[in-house]
Design an enzyme around this catalytic site. Structure first.
Site, PDB file in Angstrom:
ATOM      1  N   ASP A  98      -1.446  12.366   4.972  1.00 42.20           N
ATOM      2  CA  ASP A  98      -1.201  11.194   5.401  1.00 42.20           C
ATOM      3  C   ASP A  98      -2.209  10.574   6.656  1.00 42.20           C
ATOM      4  OD1 ASP A  98       1.134   9.017   5.090  1.00 42.20           O
ATOM      5  OD2 ASP A  98       0.975   9.275   7.155  1.00 42.20           O
ATOM      6  N   TYR A 200      -0.625   2.264  13.119  1.00 37.41           N
ATOM      7  CA  TYR A 200      -0.942   1.202  12.463  1.00 37.41           C
ATOM      8  C   TYR A 200      -1.626  -0.102  13.100  1.00 37.41           C
ATOM      9  CZ  TYR A 200       1.799   4.138   8.922  1.00 37.41           C
ATOM     10  OH  TYR A 200       2.284   5.282   8.208  1.00 37.41           O
ATOM     11  N   HIS A 254       4.699  12.083  -2.345  1.00 41.38           N
ATOM     12  CA  HIS A 254       3.662  12.034  -1.332  1.00 41.38           C
ATOM     13  C   HIS A 254       3.747  13.203  -0.413  1.00 41.38           C
ATOM     14  CE1 HIS A 254       1.279   9.956   1.676  1.00 41.38           C
ATOM     15  NE2 HIS A 254       2.223  10.247   2.755  1.00 41.38           N
TER      16      HIS A 254
END
Length: 276
Positions: A98, A200, A254
């Protein structure tokens, strides 16, 4: 080594396995911590590998600076360089999942002499990701990123009901409930979710693009990944000028370190032994 320090920030790190083994740095992503590799690390140790798994900035309580600029990719890459220095290592094998995979791609592109091999779990090369946003379903898969970048609102929404919304999002993405509970509980600590979301929010400040990677690279992707699609995965080879292999894990979501730990460790070990 239980901690390392950079610029006054104190990072927790798990240094495990044989001390004289080939060093492998394990970098977690959102919303995890170094415990994401708890199922994978023992198999690496059994293969004679030493693992160093830090809680990255924002996830280590002593390394939780305020403001999104502190979470630029360059800072996270420099954190890994500081870890290597603290461990007395000139270079190491790097495995990232990730966001940890993005850090790994950047580290290998910008500092190839510090990376013996790279393994990216789930995450394609950032340039391949950008490419895929324009001609595949990747923009839809990544739509949550825009929400995460909004100030304050995501914290209120995700932590409502003791983190019920965040927990539901993780479980819908394939993470087992008991693991979702563990990560959510950690992010309920004061300031922890804001720090995690600042990764982010710092995306517009990234600056230097991640260029071509010139170290031996292994990319593992689960074809059940709800967040990252096939287009960017298959385009990644264009951005590696070195031995490269893509392994598709069928039926895997994921969360490769947690859900495909044995297979991932087997592939990482083979990659390290081939190119180490």
């Amino acid at each position: 080594m239980d901690i390392f320090i950079r610029g006054g920030l104190v990072f927790d790190v798990r240094d495990s396995g044989p001390g004289d083994g080939e060093p492998v740095v394990l970098l977690h992503g959102f919303p995890q911590d170094s415990s994401a590799f708890d199922r994978m690390a023992p198999a690496l140790h059994s293969a004679g590998l030493r693992t160093l798994a830090p809680d990255q900035r924002g996830y280590s309580p002593g390394a939780r600076p305020t403001g999104r600029s502190a979470y630029r990719l360059r800072e996270s890459v420099d954190d890994v360089l500081a870890l290597l220095e603290a461990a007395g290592l000139t270079s190491a094998h790097v495995v990232g999942h990730d966001w940890g995979g993005i850090v790994g791609w950047a580290l290998a592109a910008w500092h190839p002499w510090r990376v013996r091999t790279l393994t990216s779990l789930s995450v394609p090369h950032p340039a391949a990701m950008t490419q895929a946003l324009g001609h595949s379903d990747q923009a839809l898969r990544s739509s949550y990123i825009g929400f995460f970048q909004v100030p304050a609102v995501p914290e209120a929404v995700l932590l409502a009901g003791r983190g019920a919304v965040l927990r539901r999002m993780l479980c819908q993405g394939g993470l087992p409930p008991e693991l979702a509970d563990r990560y959510v509980e950690r992010l309920r600590q004061p300031g922890a979710l804001t720090a995690a979301l600042n990764w982010y929010r710092a995306l517009p400040l990234s600056g230097t693009p991640v260029g071509t990677v010139r170290v031996p690279t292994l990319h593992l992707w689960g074809d059940g990944d709800a967040f990252l699609g096939r287009a960017a995965t298959e385009a990644t080879a264009q951005f590696v000028d070195a031995p490269y292999a893509l392994e598709v894990l069928e039926g895997t979501d994921h969360w490769i370190p947690e859900l495909a730990a044995d297979r991932a460790a087997e592939l990482v070990t083979a990659h390290v032994r081939t190119h180490g």
